[in-house]
Scaffold this active site. Structure first.
Site, PDB file in Angstrom:
ATOM      1  N   ASP A  42      15.071   7.793  -7.531  1.00  0.00           N
ATOM      2  CA  ASP A  42      16.499   8.109  -7.685  1.00  0.00           C
ATOM      3  C   ASP A  42      16.689   8.708  -9.076  1.00  0.00           C
ATOM      4  O   ASP A  42      15.714   8.838  -9.838  1.00  0.00           O
ATOM      5  CB  ASP A  42      17.384   6.865  -7.471  1.00  0.00           C
ATOM      6  CG  ASP A  42      18.770   7.221  -6.923  1.00  0.00           C
ATOM      7  OD1 ASP A  42      19.504   7.985  -7.585  1.00  0.00           O
ATOM      8  OD2 ASP A  42      19.125   6.742  -5.836  1.00  0.00           O
ATOM      9  N   TYR A 161      29.750  19.787   3.352  1.00  0.00           N
ATOM     10  CA  TYR A 161      28.803  18.671   3.485  1.00  0.00           C
ATOM     11  C   TYR A 161      28.305  18.591   4.923  1.00  0.00           C
ATOM     12  O   TYR A 161      27.093  18.468   5.173  1.00  0.00           O
ATOM     13  CB  TYR A 161      29.502  17.366   3.075  1.00  0.00           C
ATOM     14  CG  TYR A 161      28.740  16.107   3.428  1.00  0.00           C
ATOM     15  CD1 TYR A 161      27.706  15.632   2.619  1.00  0.00           C
ATOM     16  CD2 TYR A 161      29.075  15.365   4.574  1.00  0.00           C
ATOM     17  CE1 TYR A 161      27.013  14.467   2.950  1.00  0.00           C
ATOM     18  CE2 TYR A 161      28.392  14.204   4.904  1.00  0.00           C
ATOM     19  CZ  TYR A 161      27.363  13.752   4.090  1.00  0.00           C
ATOM     20  OH  TYR A 161      26.680  12.602   4.413  1.00  0.00           O
ATOM     21  N   LYS A 165      24.435  18.882   6.660  1.00  0.00           N
ATOM     22  CA  LYS A 165      23.796  17.904   7.543  1.00  0.00           C
ATOM     23  C   LYS A 165      23.381  18.555   8.864  1.00  0.00           C
ATOM     24  O   LYS A 165      22.414  18.132   9.500  1.00  0.00           O
ATOM     25  CB  LYS A 165      24.728  16.712   7.756  1.00  0.00           C
ATOM     26  CG  LYS A 165      24.948  15.903   6.470  1.00  0.00           C
ATOM     27  CD  LYS A 165      23.628  15.375   5.927  1.00  0.00           C
ATOM     28  CE  LYS A 165      23.767  14.547   4.675  1.00  0.00           C
ATOM     29  NZ  LYS A 165      22.512  13.898   4.260  1.00  0.00           N
TER      30      LYS A 165
HETATM   31  N1  LIG Z   1      27.534   6.126   3.829  1.00  0.00           N
HETATM   32  C1  LIG Z   1      27.873   6.795   4.899  1.00  0.00           C
HETATM   33  O1  LIG Z   1      28.899   6.500   5.521  1.00  0.00           O
HETATM   34  C2  LIG Z   1      27.011   7.938   5.386  1.00  0.00           C
HETATM   35  C3  LIG Z   1      27.442   8.577   6.553  1.00  0.00           C
HETATM   36  C4  LIG Z   1      26.670   9.613   7.033  1.00  0.00           C
HETATM   37  C5  LIG Z   1      25.509  10.001   6.384  1.00  0.00           C
HETATM   38  N2  LIG Z   1      25.134   9.353   5.244  1.00  0.00           N
HETATM   39  C6  LIG Z   1      23.889   9.805   4.609  1.00  0.00           C
HETATM   40  O2  LIG Z   1      23.072   8.687   4.329  1.00  0.00           O
HETATM   41  C7  LIG Z   1      22.290   8.950   3.173  1.00  0.00           C
HETATM   42  C8  LIG Z   1      22.449   7.819   2.165  1.00  0.00           C
HETATM   43  O3  LIG Z   1      23.837   7.780   1.801  1.00  0.00           O
HETATM   44  P1  LIG Z   1      24.499   6.570   0.996  1.00  0.00           P
HETATM   45  O4  LIG Z   1      25.781   6.296   1.666  1.00  0.00           O
HETATM   46  O5  LIG Z   1      23.522   5.497   0.773  1.00  0.00           O
HETATM   47  O6  LIG Z   1      24.840   7.334  -0.355  1.00  0.00           O
HETATM   48  P2  LIG Z   1      24.814   6.816  -1.869  1.00  0.00           P
HETATM   49  O7  LIG Z   1      25.642   7.782  -2.612  1.00  0.00           O
HETATM   50  O8  LIG Z   1      25.115   5.368  -1.939  1.00  0.00           O
HETATM   51  O9  LIG Z   1      23.272   7.015  -2.249  1.00  0.00           O
HETATM   52  C9  LIG Z   1      22.701   8.288  -2.400  1.00  0.00           C
HETATM   53  C10 LIG Z   1      21.698   8.192  -3.532  1.00  0.00           C
HETATM   54  O10 LIG Z   1      21.071   9.472  -3.687  1.00  0.00           O
HETATM   55  C11 LIG Z   1      20.874   9.679  -5.053  1.00  0.00           C
HETATM   56  N3  LIG Z   1      20.765  11.106  -5.352  1.00  0.00           N
HETATM   57  C12 LIG Z   1      21.746  12.035  -5.246  1.00  0.00           C
HETATM   58  N4  LIG Z   1      21.301  13.213  -5.686  1.00  0.00           N
HETATM   59  C13 LIG Z   1      20.014  13.039  -6.060  1.00  0.00           C
HETATM   60  C14 LIG Z   1      19.040  13.895  -6.609  1.00  0.00           C
HETATM   61  N5  LIG Z   1      19.303  15.170  -6.882  1.00  0.00           N
HETATM   62  N6  LIG Z   1      17.812  13.392  -6.889  1.00  0.00           N
HETATM   63  C15 LIG Z   1      17.540  12.086  -6.640  1.00  0.00           C
HETATM   64  N7  LIG Z   1      18.435  11.231  -6.128  1.00  0.00           N
HETATM   65  C16 LIG Z   1      19.672  11.700  -5.847  1.00  0.00           C
HETATM   66  C17 LIG Z   1      22.123   9.092  -5.708  1.00  0.00           C
HETATM   67  O11 LIG Z   1      21.906   8.819  -7.085  1.00  0.00           O
HETATM   68  C18 LIG Z   1      22.352   7.837  -4.871  1.00  0.00           C
HETATM   69  O12 LIG Z   1      21.757   6.701  -5.441  1.00  0.00           O
HETATM   70  C19 LIG Z   1      22.751  10.300   2.654  1.00  0.00           C
HETATM   71  O13 LIG Z   1      21.865  11.298   3.100  1.00  0.00           O
HETATM   72  C20 LIG Z   1      24.106  10.483   3.296  1.00  0.00           C
HETATM   73  O14 LIG Z   1      24.452  11.835   3.408  1.00  0.00           O
HETATM   74  C21 LIG Z   1      25.853   8.333   4.734  1.00  0.00           C
END
Ligand SMILES: NC(=O)c1ccc[n+]([C@@H]2O[C@H](COP(=O)([O-])OP(=O)(O)OC[C@H]3O[C@@H](n4cnc5c(N)ncnc54)[C@H](O)[C@@H]3O)[C@@H](O)[C@H]2O)c1
Length: 255
Positions: A42, A161, A165
């Site tokens: 991360d 976004y 996806k």
């Molecule tokens: N939470 C939801 O409701 C949801 C819904 C649909 C899809 N998603 C997908 O699930 C996945 C996880 O999402 P989440 O909710 O845990 O998000 P989150 O924001 O809690 O975690 C994402 C992590 O990615 C890290 N990150 C971002 N850019 C980065 C980079 N350039 N290099 C390294 N690390 C980086 C961030 O620091 C963060 O810790 C994502 O791909 C998101 O698009 C989440």
């Protein structure tokens, strides 16, 4: 075959990106409990160190990296192989979301930022990982994160976004076709609403409450709800599943 959700993962090297995030952390914790060795990646070293400190078992490592820096991908993969002796799984959860109020508020920089991390970095990271897996000759598992926006197209300011996806889901299919002959499977998880910092950022309370009402299971998902399907896709039991996008949305969408 021993039937257990983490079958085949004991001692295997796993990279979890976005490991300090909501879902990534739960995924790292789940892999550690299967006996796999986790490289938690991360942006912030202190945060990945904290994640690693909480993992079951030993031999895990935390690495700070900005995945938007494509030149750093080869070093990450080399570090995982050196530390674990093999790299069997990439669970790529890292992504960014800029939720603008309206479509007209979206800037070119918003578009580029989300595409650079969610699509471009994903492509180059997957290629680097897959090439290492091909060289090892033992197959592998790549698990990407899409979103329900892949299916719905998002709405208003979240459209860019959602488009990223869509790119991830499409890419996963092309990667699955390309690397299938090497026994490398590539699948996506498509979460619905999951209770994480990404979901909650700039989200009005009434929208959150509506999400619960619109979800047949009646609650906003927890990160662990995504971790089980990820571990399953990495396990021996999912050997014949590739090119799939698994809907983990509590029934919010059904397809
Ligand atoms: N939470 C939801 O409701 C949801 C819904 C649909 C899809 N998603 C997908 O699930 C996945 C996880 O999402 P989440 O909710 O845990 O998000 P989150 O924001 O809690 O975690 C994402 C992590 O990615 C890290 N990150 C971002 N850019 C980065 C980079 N350039 N290099 C390294 N690390 C980086 C961030 O620091 C963060 O810790 C994502 O791909 C998101 O698009 C989440």
């Amino acid at each position: 075959m021993t039937w257990s959700v983490g079958a085949g993962l004991d001692g295997k090297g796993v990279i979890v990106t976005g490991a300090a995030g909501g879902i990534g952390r739960a995924v790292a914790e789940a892999f550690a409990q299967t006996g796999a060795k986790v490289m938690a990646v991360d942006l912030d070293q202190a945060k990945v160190d904290e994640v690693v400190a909480g993992l079951a078992g030993s031999g895990h490592i935390g690495v700070a990296a900005n995945l938007g820096d494509l030149a750093g991908h080869a070093g990450l993969v080399a570090q995982a192989r050196a530390a674990f002796g093999n790299l069997y799984v990439l669970a790529h959860t890292a992504a960014v979301l800029r939720r603008r109020k309206s479509l007209d508020e979206v800037t070119e920089e918003d578009w580029d930022f989300q595409n650079d991390i969610n699509v471009k970095a994903t492509f180059f990271l997957c290629r680097t990982v897959a090439n290492a897996m091909v060289e090892q000759g033992n197959g592998g598992r790549i698990i990407l994160f899409s979103s329900q926006g892949w299916w719905t197209g998002g709405f208003g300011g979240s459209l860019p976004y959602a488009a990223t996806k869509g790119g991830v889901t499409t890419m996963s299919r092309g990667l699955a076709r390309t690397y299938g002959p090497h026994r490398i499977t590539v699948n996506c998880i498509s979460p619905g609403q999951i209770h994480t910092p990404m979901l909650l950022t700039d989200l009005p309370t009434e929208v959150y409450e509506n999400m619960k009402k619109q979800t047949p299971l009646g609650y906003v998902g927890e990160p662990a709800d995504c971790a089980g399907p990820v571990v399953f896709l990495a396990s021996d039991h999912a050997a014949y599943i590739t090119g799939s996008t698994i809907n983990v949305s509590g029934g919010f969408l059904m397809y």
